[in-house]
Design a protein around this motif. Structure first.
Motif, PDB file in Angstrom:
ATOM      1  N   ASP A  11      -9.798  -4.603  -0.409  1.00  0.00           N
ATOM      2  CA  ASP A  11      -8.436  -4.940  -0.014  1.00  0.00           C
ATOM      3  C   ASP A  11      -8.515  -6.257   0.767  1.00  0.00           C
ATOM      4  OD1 ASP A  11      -5.727  -4.825   0.536  1.00  0.00           O
ATOM      5  OD2 ASP A  11      -5.807  -2.957   1.667  1.00  0.00           O
ATOM      6  N   SER A  12      -7.376  -6.742   1.219  1.00  0.00           N
ATOM      7  CA  SER A  12      -7.387  -7.916   2.097  1.00  0.00           C
ATOM      8  C   SER A  12      -8.019  -7.540   3.436  1.00  0.00           C
ATOM      9  CB  SER A  12      -5.963  -8.420   2.325  1.00  0.00           C
ATOM     10  OG  SER A  12      -5.187  -7.424   2.973  1.00  0.00           O
ATOM     11  N   PHE A  13      -8.497  -8.537   4.156  1.00  0.00           N
ATOM     12  CA  PHE A  13      -9.060  -8.336   5.490  1.00  0.00           C
ATOM     13  C   PHE A  13      -8.014  -8.799   6.513  1.00  0.00           C
ATOM     14  CE2 PHE A  13     -12.701  -7.213   3.307  1.00  0.00           C
ATOM     15  CZ  PHE A  13     -13.789  -6.965   4.132  1.00  0.00           C
ATOM     16  N   GLY A  14      -6.986  -7.964   6.683  1.00  0.00           N
ATOM     17  CA  GLY A  14      -5.894  -8.316   7.569  1.00  0.00           C
ATOM     18  C   GLY A  14      -5.271  -9.640   7.161  1.00  0.00           C
ATOM     19  N   SER A  15      -5.001 -10.467   8.150  1.00  0.00           N
ATOM     20  CA  SER A  15      -4.449 -11.791   7.871  1.00  0.00           C
ATOM     21  C   SER A  15      -5.555 -12.844   7.763  1.00  0.00           C
ATOM     22  CB  SER A  15      -3.463 -12.195   8.980  1.00  0.00           C
ATOM     23  OG  SER A  15      -4.104 -12.185  10.250  1.00  0.00           O
ATOM     24  N   CYS A  42     -12.858  -7.323  -8.560  1.00  0.00           N
ATOM     25  CA  CYS A  42     -11.563  -6.674  -8.822  1.00  0.00           C
ATOM     26  C   CYS A  42     -10.815  -6.487  -7.506  1.00  0.00           C
ATOM     27  CB  CYS A  42     -11.767  -5.323  -9.510  1.00  0.00           C
ATOM     28  SG  CYS A  42     -10.227  -4.423  -9.853  1.00  0.00           S
ATOM     29  N   PRO A  43     -10.093  -7.513  -7.033  1.00  0.00           N
ATOM     30  CA  PRO A  43      -9.337  -7.368  -5.780  1.00  0.00           C
ATOM     31  C   PRO A  43      -8.294  -6.251  -5.895  1.00  0.00           C
ATOM     32  CG  PRO A  43      -9.404  -9.656  -6.525  1.00  0.00           C
ATOM     33  CD  PRO A  43      -9.900  -8.815  -7.657  1.00  0.00           C
ATOM     34  N   LEU A  44      -8.055  -5.553  -4.782  1.00  0.00           N
ATOM     35  CA  LEU A  44      -7.112  -4.440  -4.777  1.00  0.00           C
ATOM     36  C   LEU A  44      -6.101  -4.595  -3.637  1.00  0.00           C
ATOM     37  CD1 LEU A  44      -9.581  -1.461  -5.419  1.00  0.00           C
ATOM     38  CD2 LEU A  44      -8.054  -2.554  -7.080  1.00  0.00           C
ATOM     39  N   SER A  45      -5.145  -3.701  -3.609  1.00  0.00           N
ATOM     40  CA  SER A  45      -4.131  -3.682  -2.552  1.00  0.00           C
ATOM     41  C   SER A  45      -3.671  -2.247  -2.353  1.00  0.00           C
ATOM     42  CB  SER A  45      -2.925  -4.559  -2.929  1.00  0.00           C
ATOM     43  OG  SER A  45      -1.857  -4.371  -2.013  1.00  0.00           O
ATOM     44  N   ASP A  46      -3.177  -1.962  -1.168  1.00  0.00           N
ATOM     45  CA  ASP A  46      -2.656  -0.623  -0.879  1.00  0.00           C
ATOM     46  C   ASP A  46      -1.130  -0.611  -0.794  1.00  0.00           C
ATOM     47  OD1 ASP A  46      -2.127  -1.896   1.518  1.00  0.00           O
ATOM     48  OD2 ASP A  46      -3.631  -0.799   2.664  1.00  0.00           O
ATOM     49  N   PHE A  51      -0.019  -7.302  -2.373  1.00  0.00           N
ATOM     50  CA  PHE A  51       0.386  -6.355  -3.421  1.00  0.00           C
ATOM     51  C   PHE A  51       0.849  -7.082  -4.688  1.00  0.00           C
ATOM     52  CE2 PHE A  51       3.872  -3.548  -5.133  1.00  0.00           C
ATOM     53  CZ  PHE A  51       3.066  -2.500  -5.555  1.00  0.00           C
ATOM     54  N   VAL A  52       1.758  -8.036  -4.535  1.00  0.00           N
ATOM     55  CA  VAL A  52       2.309  -8.743  -5.693  1.00  0.00           C
ATOM     56  C   VAL A  52       1.256  -9.624  -6.356  1.00  0.00           C
ATOM     57  CG1 VAL A  52       3.895 -10.595  -6.360  1.00  0.00           C
ATOM     58  CG2 VAL A  52       4.742  -8.646  -5.050  1.00  0.00           C
ATOM     59  N   ALA A  53       0.481 -10.358  -5.572  1.00  0.00           N
ATOM     60  CA  ALA A  53      -0.534 -11.252  -6.143  1.00  0.00           C
ATOM     61  C   ALA A  53      -1.578 -10.474  -6.932  1.00  0.00           C
ATOM     62  CB  ALA A  53      -1.207 -12.051  -5.030  1.00  0.00           C
ATOM     63  N   THR A  54      -1.987  -9.326  -6.406  1.00  0.00           N
ATOM     64  CA  THR A  54      -2.983  -8.512  -7.087  1.00  0.00           C
ATOM     65  C   THR A  54      -2.452  -8.005  -8.424  1.00  0.00           C
ATOM     66  OG1 THR A  54      -3.955  -7.827  -4.982  1.00  0.00           O
ATOM     67  CG2 THR A  54      -4.432  -6.449  -6.895  1.00  0.00           C
ATOM     68  N   LEU A  55      -1.212  -7.536  -8.425  1.00  0.00           N
ATOM     69  CA  LEU A  55      -0.632  -7.030  -9.665  1.00  0.00           C
ATOM     70  C   LEU A  55      -0.380  -8.154 -10.662  1.00  0.00           C
ATOM     71  CD1 LEU A  55       1.811  -4.387  -8.200  1.00  0.00           C
ATOM     72  CD2 LEU A  55      -0.200  -3.936  -9.604  1.00  0.00           C
ATOM     73  N   VAL A 293      -1.856   0.404  -7.639  1.00  0.00           N
ATOM     74  CA  VAL A 293      -2.641  -0.781  -7.996  1.00  0.00           C
ATOM     75  C   VAL A 293      -3.886  -0.388  -8.786  1.00  0.00           C
ATOM     76  CG1 VAL A 293      -3.958  -2.727  -7.081  1.00  0.00           C
ATOM     77  CG2 VAL A 293      -1.776  -2.089  -6.041  1.00  0.00           C
ATOM     78  N   ALA A 294      -4.575   0.663  -8.362  1.00  0.00           N
ATOM     79  CA  ALA A 294      -5.787   1.089  -9.067  1.00  0.00           C
ATOM     80  C   ALA A 294      -5.483   1.436 -10.520  1.00  0.00           C
ATOM     81  CB  ALA A 294      -6.414   2.281  -8.357  1.00  0.00           C
ATOM     82  N   ASP A 295      -4.367   2.109 -10.747  1.00  0.00           N
ATOM     83  CA  ASP A 295      -3.974   2.440 -12.121  1.00  0.00           C
ATOM     84  C   ASP A 295      -3.648   1.173 -12.914  1.00  0.00           C
ATOM     85  OD1 ASP A 295      -4.311   5.122 -11.659  1.00  0.00           O
ATOM     86  OD2 ASP A 295      -2.168   5.556 -11.376  1.00  0.00           O
ATOM     87  N   ALA A 296      -2.960   0.233 -12.268  1.00  0.00           N
ATOM     88  CA  ALA A 296      -2.528  -0.984 -12.957  1.00  0.00           C
ATOM     89  C   ALA A 296      -3.709  -1.841 -13.404  1.00  0.00           C
ATOM     90  CB  ALA A 296      -1.596  -1.802 -12.060  1.00  0.00           C
TER      91      ALA A 296
END
Length: 396
Positions: A11-15, A42-46, A51-55, A293-296
């Motif tokens: 995931d991201s590391f905060g900001s 494979c970058p992810l998001s929660d 969220f949008v950039a990852t998708l 995100v994991a499914d996508a």
């Protein structure tokens, strides 16, 4: 010589680092340390920041710019991802903590109105399915500001301005302030609303929006208690206003208090300062953002094709085990008998909790206050240095 097949899925590391920046830092260090290994990123998001950039990187689609209102009333740029008739929105772009200067952080006053503006923009763009990522907010108003701005955009009246005054004002909400709530819910009936939450916590209680997260947003202990009471008052008033629309069992004589308890206790209702609650109130279905995100991105197939998966985030603590990326990665990896390694700025979870979550090992970039400060000053470099040491442990 055959190397280890390594999947880098943080995931991201905060900001400090986006998910992609973190993944590239780890991958670069791993490849340099263990050149025979096969490394996949494979970058992810929660559901929170990124969220949008990852998708977008996985799904493609069209990015549409939107200007929305920040938690302190300033115009800020945001973007929605439109894939067919599905719009993906990221609440952090409208209400994220970095949008509020440190000296102005007061979750009793910040408003989530920008999220309502994002939703309205998605509807204007013709979306019939809207997926909203929740996480990383500076607000604690249970989404009350979202109600007001969305209602205004849709021409729905009967929602009082007190809803847009921040979480601290919600204790003064009356039935007159919520007259238009039923019409607003009805206007969204033809829209599939999916709410991708970054944590699975409820609206109220010890691990809810106010007690669990308001202090991170600048609240004093007294303000956190005030917010808890105010959000509880709003929840009861809102479910009373909706009446039969949210009562779970009319034949059994269920009352509004039953609906209040059911909705406030929903996993994810407390996400993003309680935004999950209001979106559920409007008919949204709450699901873990890490799952969406994991499914996508097809994470299961990727894990099955690797020998070890490395995930991570800025701070690995109790919240990380409640719907965050690392817990989701570990759960899926366990099903494929693939070990999960966590890299984080700080690790504040014990071995027993790690083992229960299916995590094989966790490594901190910073283990002392000085190391943590150094990691914040040069996040990519210190993460890469730690990743190199981990690679020497896990590579053949």
């Amino acid at each position: 010589m055959h190397g280890v097949r390594v999947l880098i899925a943080p995931d991201s590391f905060g900001s400090s680092l986006t998910a992609d920046e973190a993944a590239q830092a780890i991958a670069g260090a791993w490849r340099a340390t263990a050149p025979h290994d096969e490394v996949t990123v494979c970058p992810l998001s929660d559901g929170g920041p990124g969220f949008v950039a990852t998708l977008h990187s996985s799904l493609g689609g069209e990015l549409l710019p939107v200007t929305v209102t920040s938690p302190v009333g300033e115009p800020v740029p945001a973007v929605m991802l439109l894939v067919g008739t599905t719009a993906y929105l990221e609440s952090a772009q409208a209400v994220g903590l970095p949008l509020v200067p440190a000296l102005q952080r007061d979750p009793t006053r910040t408003s989530s109105r920008g999220v309502g503006e994002l939703l309205a923009a998605a509807l204007d763009a013709g979306a019939r399915r809207v997926v909203v990522g929740l996480g990383g907010s500076a607000t604690n108003d249970a989404g009350a500001g979202t109600l007001v701005s969305l209602a205004r955009a849709l021409g729905v009246g009967g929602l009082g301005d007190v809803l847009d005054a921040g979480g601290g004002a919600l204790g003064a909400v009356t039935a007159d302030d919520l007259v238009g709530l039923r019409e607003l819910r009805d206007r969204l009936r033809g829209i599939e609303l999916l709410v991708a939450t970054d944590v699975d916590v409820p609206l109220l209680g010890l691990h809810g929006a106010s007690a669990g997260f308001a202090p991170q947003k600048g609240a004093t202990p007294e303000q956190a208690q005030e917010l808890e009471r105010a959000l509880g008052h709003l929840a009861h008033a809102a479910t009373t206003a909706l009446g039969d629309a949210v009562r779970p069992d009319l034949l059994a004589g269920a009352r509004a208090t039953s609906a209040t308890s059911r909705l406030t206790a929903l996993p994810g209702a407390g996400a993003a300062g309680g935004l999950g609650f209001v979106l559920a109130l409007l008919g949204g279905r709450l699901v873990p953002g890490a799952v969406v995100v994991a499914d996508a991105v097809g994470l299961d197939a990727l894990i099955a094709d690797h020998d070890v998966v490395v995930t991570g985030e800025g701070r690995f603590d109790w919240q990380s085990l409640h719907g965050k990326v690392a817990a989701e990665v570990a759960s899926r990896a366990l099903a494929h008998a693939v070990p999960t390694v966590v890299l984080a700025g700080e690790v504040l979870v014990g071995r027993r909790e790690l083992s229960a979550a299916g995590i094989t090992a966790a490594y901190a970039v910073g283990e002392t206050p000085e190391q943590v400060s150094a990691a914040l000053a040069a996040p990519a470099q210190t993460l890469a240095a730690r990743a190199a040491r981990v690679a020497r442990t896990w590579s053949r």
